[in-house]
Motif scaffolding. Structure first.
Motif, PDB file in Angstrom:
ATOM      1  N   PHE A 257       0.821  -1.202   0.000  1.00  0.00           N
ATOM      2  CA  PHE A 257       0.000   0.000   0.000  1.00  0.00           C
ATOM      3  C   PHE A 257       0.859   1.257   0.000  1.00  0.00           C
ATOM      4  O   PHE A 257       1.837   1.355   0.747  1.00  0.00           O
ATOM      5  CB  PHE A 257      -0.880  -0.019   1.248  1.00  0.00           C
ATOM      6  CG  PHE A 257      -1.584   1.274   1.558  1.00  0.00           C
ATOM      7  CD1 PHE A 257      -2.524   1.790   0.691  1.00  0.00           C
ATOM      8  CD2 PHE A 257      -1.316   1.950   2.740  1.00  0.00           C
ATOM      9  CE1 PHE A 257      -3.185   2.976   0.983  1.00  0.00           C
ATOM     10  CE2 PHE A 257      -1.975   3.126   3.047  1.00  0.00           C
ATOM     11  CZ  PHE A 257      -2.908   3.644   2.173  1.00  0.00           C
ATOM     12  N   THR A 258       0.493   2.217  -0.842  1.00  0.00           N
ATOM     13  CA  THR A 258       1.095   3.538  -0.810  1.00  0.00           C
ATOM     14  C   THR A 258      -0.021   4.571  -0.742  1.00  0.00           C
ATOM     15  O   THR A 258      -0.851   4.644  -1.666  1.00  0.00           O
ATOM     16  CB  THR A 258       1.960   3.813  -2.049  1.00  0.00           C
ATOM     17  OG1 THR A 258       2.937   2.784  -2.174  1.00  0.00           O
ATOM     18  CG2 THR A 258       2.680   5.153  -1.913  1.00  0.00           C
ATOM     19  N   PRO A 259      -0.085   5.355   0.330  1.00  0.00           N
ATOM     20  CA  PRO A 259      -1.148   6.364   0.416  1.00  0.00           C
ATOM     21  C   PRO A 259      -1.008   7.410  -0.672  1.00  0.00           C
ATOM     22  O   PRO A 259       0.089   7.670  -1.185  1.00  0.00           O
ATOM     23  CB  PRO A 259      -0.932   6.976   1.812  1.00  0.00           C
ATOM     24  CG  PRO A 259       0.489   6.688   2.162  1.00  0.00           C
ATOM     25  CD  PRO A 259       0.809   5.379   1.498  1.00  0.00           C
ATOM     26  N   PHE A 260      -2.150   7.991  -1.039  1.00  0.00           N
ATOM     27  CA  PHE A 260      -2.260   9.110  -1.972  1.00  0.00           C
ATOM     28  C   PHE A 260      -1.986   8.724  -3.420  1.00  0.00           C
ATOM     29  O   PHE A 260      -1.998   9.598  -4.298  1.00  0.00           O
ATOM     30  CB  PHE A 260      -1.323  10.280  -1.590  1.00  0.00           C
ATOM     31  CG  PHE A 260      -1.185  10.519  -0.111  1.00  0.00           C
ATOM     32  CD1 PHE A 260      -2.288  10.424   0.726  1.00  0.00           C
ATOM     33  CD2 PHE A 260       0.040  10.841   0.453  1.00  0.00           C
ATOM     34  CE1 PHE A 260      -2.161  10.649   2.103  1.00  0.00           C
ATOM     35  CE2 PHE A 260       0.180  11.070   1.806  1.00  0.00           C
ATOM     36  CZ  PHE A 260      -0.924  10.965   2.637  1.00  0.00           C
ATOM     37  N   THR A 261      -1.747   7.456  -3.725  1.00  0.00           N
ATOM     38  CA  THR A 261      -1.456   7.031  -5.093  1.00  0.00           C
ATOM     39  C   THR A 261      -2.665   6.325  -5.704  1.00  0.00           C
ATOM     40  O   THR A 261      -3.547   5.836  -4.994  1.00  0.00           O
ATOM     41  CB  THR A 261      -0.255   6.079  -5.140  1.00  0.00           C
ATOM     42  OG1 THR A 261      -0.566   4.878  -4.423  1.00  0.00           O
ATOM     43  CG2 THR A 261       0.986   6.722  -4.538  1.00  0.00           C
ATOM     44  N   LEU A 279      -8.306  16.474  -0.258  1.00  0.00           N
ATOM     45  CA  LEU A 279      -7.113  16.402   0.579  1.00  0.00           C
ATOM     46  C   LEU A 279      -6.162  15.321   0.094  1.00  0.00           C
ATOM     47  O   LEU A 279      -4.940  15.511   0.063  1.00  0.00           O
ATOM     48  CB  LEU A 279      -7.512  16.138   2.037  1.00  0.00           C
ATOM     49  CG  LEU A 279      -6.356  15.963   3.029  1.00  0.00           C
ATOM     50  CD1 LEU A 279      -5.509  17.233   3.107  1.00  0.00           C
ATOM     51  CD2 LEU A 279      -6.895  15.578   4.403  1.00  0.00           C
ATOM     52  N   MET A 280      -6.683  14.155  -0.312  1.00  0.00           N
ATOM     53  CA  MET A 280      -5.816  13.087  -0.794  1.00  0.00           C
ATOM     54  C   MET A 280      -5.072  13.511  -2.063  1.00  0.00           C
ATOM     55  O   MET A 280      -3.879  13.238  -2.217  1.00  0.00           O
ATOM     56  CB  MET A 280      -6.627  11.806  -1.067  1.00  0.00           C
ATOM     57  CG  MET A 280      -7.252  11.187   0.182  1.00  0.00           C
ATOM     58  SD  MET A 280      -6.053  10.719   1.462  1.00  0.00           S
ATOM     59  CE  MET A 280      -6.124  12.166   2.550  1.00  0.00           C
ATOM     60  N   HIS A 281      -5.771  14.201  -2.960  1.00  0.00           N
ATOM     61  CA  HIS A 281      -5.106  14.670  -4.179  1.00  0.00           C
ATOM     62  C   HIS A 281      -4.069  15.746  -3.854  1.00  0.00           C
ATOM     63  O   HIS A 281      -2.987  15.781  -4.467  1.00  0.00           O
ATOM     64  CB  HIS A 281      -6.147  15.205  -5.167  1.00  0.00           C
ATOM     65  CG  HIS A 281      -6.929  14.135  -5.857  1.00  0.00           C
ATOM     66  ND1 HIS A 281      -6.527  13.572  -7.047  1.00  0.00           N
ATOM     67  CD2 HIS A 281      -8.086  13.500  -5.515  1.00  0.00           C
ATOM     68  CE1 HIS A 281      -7.410  12.653  -7.434  1.00  0.00           C
ATOM     69  NE2 HIS A 281      -8.356  12.585  -6.508  1.00  0.00           N
ATOM     70  N   GLU A 286       1.566  17.563  -2.906  1.00  0.00           N
ATOM     71  CA  GLU A 286       2.343  18.454  -2.038  1.00  0.00           C
ATOM     72  C   GLU A 286       2.722  17.836  -0.695  1.00  0.00           C
ATOM     73  O   GLU A 286       3.285  18.534   0.151  1.00  0.00           O
ATOM     74  CB  GLU A 286       1.530  19.738  -1.762  1.00  0.00           C
ATOM     75  CG  GLU A 286       1.050  20.465  -3.004  1.00  0.00           C
ATOM     76  CD  GLU A 286       2.189  21.098  -3.794  1.00  0.00           C
ATOM     77  OE1 GLU A 286       3.304  21.236  -3.232  1.00  0.00           O
ATOM     78  OE2 GLU A 286       1.974  21.449  -4.971  1.00  0.00           O
ATOM     79  N   GLY A 287       2.439  16.567  -0.484  1.00  0.00           N
ATOM     80  CA  GLY A 287       2.570  16.014   0.858  1.00  0.00           C
ATOM     81  C   GLY A 287       3.812  15.187   1.114  1.00  0.00           C
ATOM     82  O   GLY A 287       3.801  14.309   1.995  1.00  0.00           O
ATOM     83  N   TYR A 291       4.507  12.029   3.783  1.00  0.00           N
ATOM     84  CA  TYR A 291       4.844  10.690   3.307  1.00  0.00           C
ATOM     85  C   TYR A 291       5.349  10.798   1.872  1.00  0.00           C
ATOM     86  O   TYR A 291       4.707  11.448   1.037  1.00  0.00           O
ATOM     87  CB  TYR A 291       3.633   9.757   3.365  1.00  0.00           C
ATOM     88  CG  TYR A 291       4.010   8.326   3.062  1.00  0.00           C
ATOM     89  CD1 TYR A 291       4.505   7.497   4.066  1.00  0.00           C
ATOM     90  CD2 TYR A 291       3.921   7.827   1.765  1.00  0.00           C
ATOM     91  CE1 TYR A 291       4.889   6.195   3.787  1.00  0.00           C
ATOM     92  CE2 TYR A 291       4.301   6.522   1.483  1.00  0.00           C
ATOM     93  CZ  TYR A 291       4.785   5.717   2.498  1.00  0.00           C
ATOM     94  OH  TYR A 291       5.179   4.434   2.213  1.00  0.00           O
ATOM     95  N   PRO A 292       6.482  10.152   1.545  1.00  0.00           N
ATOM     96  CA  PRO A 292       7.066  10.291   0.197  1.00  0.00           C
ATOM     97  C   PRO A 292       6.366   9.407  -0.830  1.00  0.00           C
ATOM     98  O   PRO A 292       6.965   8.509  -1.431  1.00  0.00           O
ATOM     99  CB  PRO A 292       8.518   9.859   0.419  1.00  0.00           C
ATOM    100  CG  PRO A 292       8.435   8.841   1.524  1.00  0.00           C
ATOM    101  CD  PRO A 292       7.336   9.343   2.441  1.00  0.00           C
TER     102      PRO A 292
END
Length: 334
Positions: A257-261, A279-281, A286-287, A291-292
């Protein structure tokens, strides 16, 4: 109903994770991490895995239960949280989980995705993988050897790698937990560890966790290296593991799992929060400080995944920044 903390391998939890695979969660083995707590209902064959952070319960991976028991456990967990006056947020839900939670009245949004390669179709040949092959070749020319080893045989070396890796992240860096795997502990005999060495000294490793369900195989999980040195270390280790898994007839290698992807409008369910979706986009773009995600996805896309699986977060009530923040607290991110 009961809620217990477990720092030993619970064979009943392992059985439930292996058996109740309707949602095909590739990260389900993380339920066996030490430090997790388990929620059960007497007479119901199933378990819920969570961590408590402050005034929140952060639940992992949906409900591990037979279809006729799923709703009973989810309802029991919800009531337990309310009785304790705790917020409830559930993370790393697969699509079948997300639909169950939405039907139960949770606010459900996509939070990211996981990625998987179908090994019978995989090859490193062709121009698409030229850069990847070059990185692997460079690591091997620099003296890298890769070996699958029992974790007990290299405990001190792993601690050295972990210390150097964490030190490179800055003074305030903390090792992530909960939504990433572990090396060592009671569940270690079920994992596989591949170590890369140069001149006989371990310099990097990748731990693989078992994956159950329709896409059974292994998940590329915890990976660390001593900073600096040869490029291509992780790629060479993973290529060696792929070669071994393929020879064994393993069907799937998951990258976790990778958040925001992998965010997409068609993945969202009715009733999702547009503000949380935004917010997720935003965090994808920009986040990196949180988290990278972009660099994590770049590594995964090197292997040309065949399947992208959307993953979800569910809030008992409206989507909230507090609940979202507690996910990262449970992961030891801050």
């Amino acid at each position: 109903m009961s809620a217990t903390s477990a720092d030993t391998l619970d064979s009943s939890v392992l059985r439930m994770v292996r058996t109740h695979t309707q949602s095909d969660n590739p990260s389900s083995f993380l339920a066996l991490n030490t430090g997790n707590s388990h929620f059960t209902v007497p007479g119901v064959d199933g378990v819920v895995v969570y961590r408590r952070t402050g005034r929140h319960l952060v639940q992992f991976g949906g409900v591990f239960a037979a279809p006729d028991a799923y709703g009973k456990l989810l309802s029991g967990l919800r009531q337990y949280a309310r009785d304790e006056r705790l917020g409830l947020v559930s993370v790393q839900l697969q699509r079948p989980d997300a639909e169950q939670y939405r039907e139960a009245g949770f606010t459900v949004n996509q939070i990211g995705a996981s990625w998987a390669v179908h090994l019978p179709e995989f090859t490193l040949r062709g121009t698409r993988f030229m850069q990847l092959r070059n990185k692997i070749s460079r690591a091997l020319r620099n003296g890298l050897t890769v070996e699958e080893v029992p974790a007990d045989n290299v405990e001190e070396a792993l601690r050295t790698i972990d210390s150097a890796w964490l030190g490179s992240k800055g003074d305030h860096a903390r090792p992530l937990e909960f939504l990433v795997g572990q090396v060592g502990g009671p569940a270690q005999p079920h994992r596989r560890l591949f170590v890369g060495s140069i001149a006989g000294a371990p310099v990097s490793y990748i731990s693989y966790s078992p994956v159950f369900g329709q896409r059974a195989g292994w998940m590329h999980d915890l990976s660390r290296r001593i900073p600096g040195g040869s490029p291509g270390l992780m790629e060479a280790i993973n290529a060696a593991a792929i070669e071994k898994f393929t020879a064994e007839g393993v069907e799937w290698l998951h990258f976790g799992f990778t958040p925001f992807t992998g965010l997409a409008e068609e993945n969202e369910l009715p009733g999702h929060s547009p503000a949380f979706q935004w917010l997720m986009h935003f965090l994808w773009a920009e986040g990196a400080a949180l988290y990278p995600a972009q660099s994590q996805l770049e590594y995964k896309e090197k292997w040309a995944p065949h399947v992208v699986l959307p993953e979800y977060v569910a809030f008992d009530g409206p989507a909230s920044i507090a609940g979202f923040a507690h996910i990262f607290r449970a992961c030891n991110a801050f």
